[in-house]
Design a protein around this motif. Structure first.
Motif, mmCIF file in Angstrom:
data_model
loop_
_atom_site.group_PDB
_atom_site.id
_atom_site.type_symbol
_atom_site.label_atom_id
_atom_site.label_comp_id
_atom_site.label_asym_id
_atom_site.label_seq_id
_atom_site.Cartn_x
_atom_site.Cartn_y
_atom_site.Cartn_z
ATOM 1 N N MET A 52 0.915 -1.282 -0.009
ATOM 2 C CA MET A 52 0.231 -0.109 -0.082
ATOM 3 C C MET A 52 0.913 1.200 -0.103
ATOM 4 O O MET A 52 2.055 1.379 0.987
ATOM 5 C CB MET A 52 -0.960 -0.215 1.259
ATOM 6 C CG MET A 52 -1.958 1.025 1.429
ATOM 7 S SD MET A 52 -3.406 0.821 0.934
ATOM 8 C CE MET A 52 -4.090 2.259 1.272
ATOM 9 N N LEU A 53 0.581 2.335 -0.901
ATOM 10 C CA LEU A 53 1.391 3.397 -1.002
ATOM 11 C C LEU A 53 0.966 4.545 0.136
ATOM 12 O O LEU A 53 -0.320 4.490 0.375
ATOM 13 C CB LEU A 53 1.016 3.988 -2.335
ATOM 14 C CG LEU A 53 1.591 5.370 -2.733
ATOM 15 C CD1 LEU A 53 3.242 5.100 -2.780
ATOM 16 C CD2 LEU A 53 1.152 5.844 -4.037
ATOM 17 N N ASN A 54 1.586 4.989 0.819
ATOM 18 C CA ASN A 54 1.501 5.870 1.805
ATOM 19 C C ASN A 54 2.024 7.462 1.487
ATOM 20 O O ASN A 54 3.460 7.251 1.451
ATOM 21 C CB ASN A 54 1.850 5.546 3.216
ATOM 22 C CG ASN A 54 1.554 6.273 4.151
ATOM 23 O OD1 ASN A 54 0.639 7.125 4.421
ATOM 24 N ND2 ASN A 54 2.295 6.097 5.597
ATOM 25 N N ILE A 55 1.056 8.319 1.375
ATOM 26 C CA ILE A 55 1.509 9.513 1.135
ATOM 27 C C ILE A 55 1.350 10.406 2.449
ATOM 28 O O ILE A 55 0.159 10.497 2.775
ATOM 29 C CB ILE A 55 0.456 10.191 -0.184
ATOM 30 C CG1 ILE A 55 0.641 9.305 -1.239
ATOM 31 C CG2 ILE A 55 1.052 11.760 -0.298
ATOM 32 C CD1 ILE A 55 2.163 9.425 -1.870
ATOM 33 N N GLY A 56 2.173 11.205 2.610
ATOM 34 C CA GLY A 56 2.117 12.094 4.108
ATOM 35 C C GLY A 56 0.946 12.980 3.892
ATOM 36 O O GLY A 56 0.571 13.501 2.858
ATOM 37 N N GLY A 57 0.507 13.269 5.325
ATOM 38 C CA GLY A 57 -0.784 14.338 5.272
ATOM 39 C C GLY A 57 0.058 15.656 5.205
ATOM 40 O O GLY A 57 1.341 16.055 5.225
ATOM 41 N N LEU A 58 -1.052 16.669 5.136
ATOM 42 C CA LEU A 58 -0.658 18.004 5.148
ATOM 43 C C LEU A 58 -0.998 18.717 6.385
ATOM 44 O O LEU A 58 -1.895 18.160 7.166
ATOM 45 C CB LEU A 58 -1.544 18.816 4.137
ATOM 46 C CG LEU A 58 -1.298 18.754 2.538
ATOM 47 C CD1 LEU A 58 -2.465 19.452 1.969
ATOM 48 C CD2 LEU A 58 0.084 19.260 2.201
ATOM 49 N N LYS A 59 -0.003 19.503 6.944
ATOM 50 C CA LYS A 59 -0.422 20.169 8.029
ATOM 51 C C LYS A 59 -1.576 21.390 7.707
ATOM 52 O O LYS A 59 -2.349 21.430 8.277
ATOM 53 C CB LYS A 59 0.885 20.802 8.783
ATOM 54 C CG LYS A 59 0.668 21.538 9.743
ATOM 55 C CD LYS A 59 1.770 21.603 10.849
ATOM 56 C CE LYS A 59 1.594 22.256 12.208
ATOM 57 N NZ LYS A 59 0.620 21.934 13.066
ATOM 58 N N ASN A 60 -1.011 21.834 6.526
ATOM 59 C CA ASN A 60 -2.031 23.027 6.254
ATOM 60 C C ASN A 60 -1.882 23.166 4.674
ATOM 61 O O ASN A 60 -0.712 23.038 3.925
ATOM 62 C CB ASN A 60 -1.518 24.686 6.812
ATOM 63 C CG ASN A 60 -1.631 24.869 8.182
ATOM 64 O OD1 ASN A 60 -2.707 24.487 8.773
ATOM 65 N ND2 ASN A 60 -0.485 24.745 8.882
ATOM 66 N N GLY A 61 -2.930 23.298 4.047
ATOM 67 C CA GLY A 61 -2.969 23.413 2.810
ATOM 68 C C GLY A 61 -4.382 23.038 1.890
ATOM 69 O O GLY A 61 -5.516 23.217 2.455
#
Length: 144
Positions: free
Chosen positions: A1-10
């Motif tokens: 499974m590909l994991n893309i980091g979350g955004l703090k603000n955006g």
């Protein structure tokens, strides 16, 4: 499974038709921004089968919502603050678009007078038809 980091603000542009994210990236001029942009192509989606997602570490005011609504008014815009979705925006077809597409009529004043803005008006929302404000030439959308 590909994991893309979350955004703090955006901003997260979700529910993009699969394969259209690079076109949106270019149309919105995201390559000229000095912020992080992540493009996820062909993500699994229960609703759409496959979809694209664009994550942008910037505020909403950098996006031209008229261009985005014209390209695909089914895209959902998620506003992220402190790693949480604080607002969801839906798009609609803009009534007027300026300098997004060009009139193809060689006799149109906008083709002759290069400094004139390219203005198109939504004349049939059901069929998603836009016409040149100067000569009424129909513009054939090819995004949907």
């Amino acid at each position: 499974m590909l994991n893309i980091g979350g955004l703090k603000n955006g901003i997260v542009l979700d529910h993009i038709q699969a394969g259209k994210s690079m076109e949106i990236y270019r149309y919105l001029g995201l390559d000229r921004l000095d912020c992080q942009v992540a493009i996820i192509k062909n993500a699994r989606s229960n609703k759409m089968g496959r979809k694209d997602i664009i994550k942008i570490e910037a505020s909403l005011d950098i996006l031209n919502l008229d261009i985005l609504g014209y390209i695909d008014h089914n895209i959902t815009i998620n506003i992220i603050r402190d790693e949480k979705v604080v607002e969801k925006k839906t798009l609609k077809l803009p009534k007027k678009i300026v300098n997004v597409v060009r009139c193809k009529n060689p006799r149109c004043i906008s083709s002759i007078e290069q400094e004139l803005p390219q203005v198109f008006l939504l004349t049939d929302p059901e069929k998603e038809v836009y016409r040149c404000a100067y000569c009424e030439e129909r513009y054939k959308r090819h995004y949907s």
